[in-house]
Scaffold this motif. Structure first.
Motif, short mmCIF file in Angstrom:
data_model
loop_
_atom_site.label_atom_id
_atom_site.label_comp_id
_atom_site.label_asym_id
_atom_site.label_seq_id
_atom_site.Cartn_x
_atom_site.Cartn_y
_atom_site.Cartn_z
N GLN A 233 52.13 44.35 65.26
CA GLN A 233 52.61 43.82 63.99
C GLN A 233 51.66 42.75 63.45
N TYR A 234 51.16 41.89 64.34
CA TYR A 234 50.22 40.85 63.92
C TYR A 234 48.92 41.46 63.40
N ARG A 235 48.41 42.46 64.11
CA ARG A 235 47.16 43.10 63.67
C ARG A 235 47.32 43.70 62.28
N GLU A 236 48.42 44.38 62.05
CA GLU A 236 48.65 45.02 60.75
C GLU A 236 48.72 43.97 59.64
N LEU B 24 46.59 33.70 70.38
CA LEU B 24 47.26 34.31 69.23
C LEU B 24 48.77 34.34 69.40
N LEU B 25 49.25 34.16 70.64
CA LEU B 25 50.69 34.13 70.86
C LEU B 25 51.34 33.02 70.03
N LYS B 26 50.64 31.91 69.85
CA LYS B 26 51.16 30.82 69.03
C LYS B 26 51.34 31.26 67.58
N LEU C 199 51.89 34.42 66.61
CA LEU C 199 53.01 35.34 66.58
C LEU C 199 54.33 34.58 66.50
N ARG C 200 54.44 33.55 67.32
CA ARG C 200 55.67 32.75 67.32
C ARG C 200 55.88 32.04 66.00
N ALA C 201 54.80 31.54 65.42
CA ALA C 201 54.91 30.82 64.15
C ALA C 201 55.42 31.73 63.04
N MET C 202 55.10 33.03 63.13
CA MET C 202 55.52 33.97 62.09
C MET C 202 56.68 34.85 62.52
N ASN C 203 57.29 34.52 63.65
CA ASN C 203 58.43 35.28 64.16
C ASN C 203 58.11 36.77 64.32
N MET C 204 56.93 37.06 64.81
CA MET C 204 56.54 38.44 65.11
C MET C 204 56.76 38.70 66.59
#
Length: 271
Positions: free
Chosen positions: A47-50, A33-35, A37-42
């Motif tokens: 923040q990703y879960r929300e 999932l780190l990929k 997060l990076r793709a969405m600048n999170m």
């Protein structure tokens, strides 16, 4: 990723898609999932879960998240004995009973990037070359939208086709004009015989037709035992009486109440 974040996201994945998410998979899930997060600048899994659980996230991010976390290991002619059995035994018997009255139908469940359904299609087309009047159709489905699109494109690295017999390579693949790419593509004539679609096997679904053979191999190993039995029961509903279910060599139907009888190792006939 905190324990609470893993419990929320991992629990959702297991409940919705049947993929086991024990605590030991926390690092794997975090890495994949780190990929995203990076793709969405999170900058946090919170923040990703929300976002994932928001209406917008369910509509747009969920398919991308599934693409990121699913495992798509496959090869051409994996477990070769299954294809030999199909060509040498099952197809001649079927054609003797049915002739050319209808198409021979196969469903590849959990088809990943398409190597399995194209392997099946090659075998069926070889049989058609020797039996005028024989025709067939193959359907491949997978949870991941990304791999289904790759299957439709049918472009593979030359190294992926090592298990394909040499005469099949000549008949069913085209080499890239750019030899530096070292790629091959399934010929259009065979691609037209195989249809692909997205399907979540853990949700109620309409059968992709009534099939003479269903390949559901190396799919349920990611599921809990009760879910395995439920999935195989649904597969049985998609097989015509007398048709066959192929499972992976690491899988078993032992102790399951299913309308099947074993005819060969990891091959079962629909009663």
């Amino acid at each position: 990723m905190t324990a609470a974040e893993f419990a929320a996201i991992g629990g959702f994945i297991q409940a919705e898609f049947g993929i086991k998410m024990p605590p030991a998979k926390k690092i794997m899930l975090q890495s994949r999932l780190l990929k995203r997060l990076r793709a969405m600048n999170m900058n946090s899994y919170r923040q990703y879960r929300e976002y994932l659980f928001s209406p917008e996230g369910m509509a747009h991010e969920l398919p991308l998240m599934i693409d990121a976390v699913t495992t798509n290991k496959t090869d051409f002619f994996r477990e070769r004995a299954h294809f030999d059995l199909l060509y040498e035994t099952l197809l001649p018997a079927w054609f003797a009973r049915n002739g050319g009255r209808r198409k021979f139908a196969v469903w590849s469940a959990g088809c990943s990037t398409g190597e399995e359904p194209y392997s099946v299609a090659m075998v069926l087309n070889e049989f058609a070359r020797t039996q005028p009047g024989f025709d067939f159709e193959v359907t491949g489905t997978d949870l991941s939208r990304e791999v289904v699109e790759k299957a439709r494109q049918a472009i593979y690295a030359e190294a992926k086709a090592q298990a394909v017999p040499a005469d099949f390579k000549r008949r069913y693949f085209m080499r890239s004009r750019n030899r530096d790419k070292k790629q091959m593509r399934v010929v259009p004539e065979l691609r037209r015989k195989v249809a692909f679609g997205c399907l979540n096997l853990m949700k109620p679904f309409s059968c992709p037709g009534k099939n003479d053979v269903v390949f559901c191999r190396n799919v349920v190993i990611y599921f809990e035992r009760p879910l395995q039995e439920a999935l195989f029961r649904r597969c049985c509903e998609c097989i015509l009486p007398g048709g066959y279910l192929f499972i992976g060599h690491s899988e078993t139907l032992g102790g399951m109440d299913l309308p099947l009888r074993q005819v060969f190792p990891t091959v079962y006939q629909r009663l």
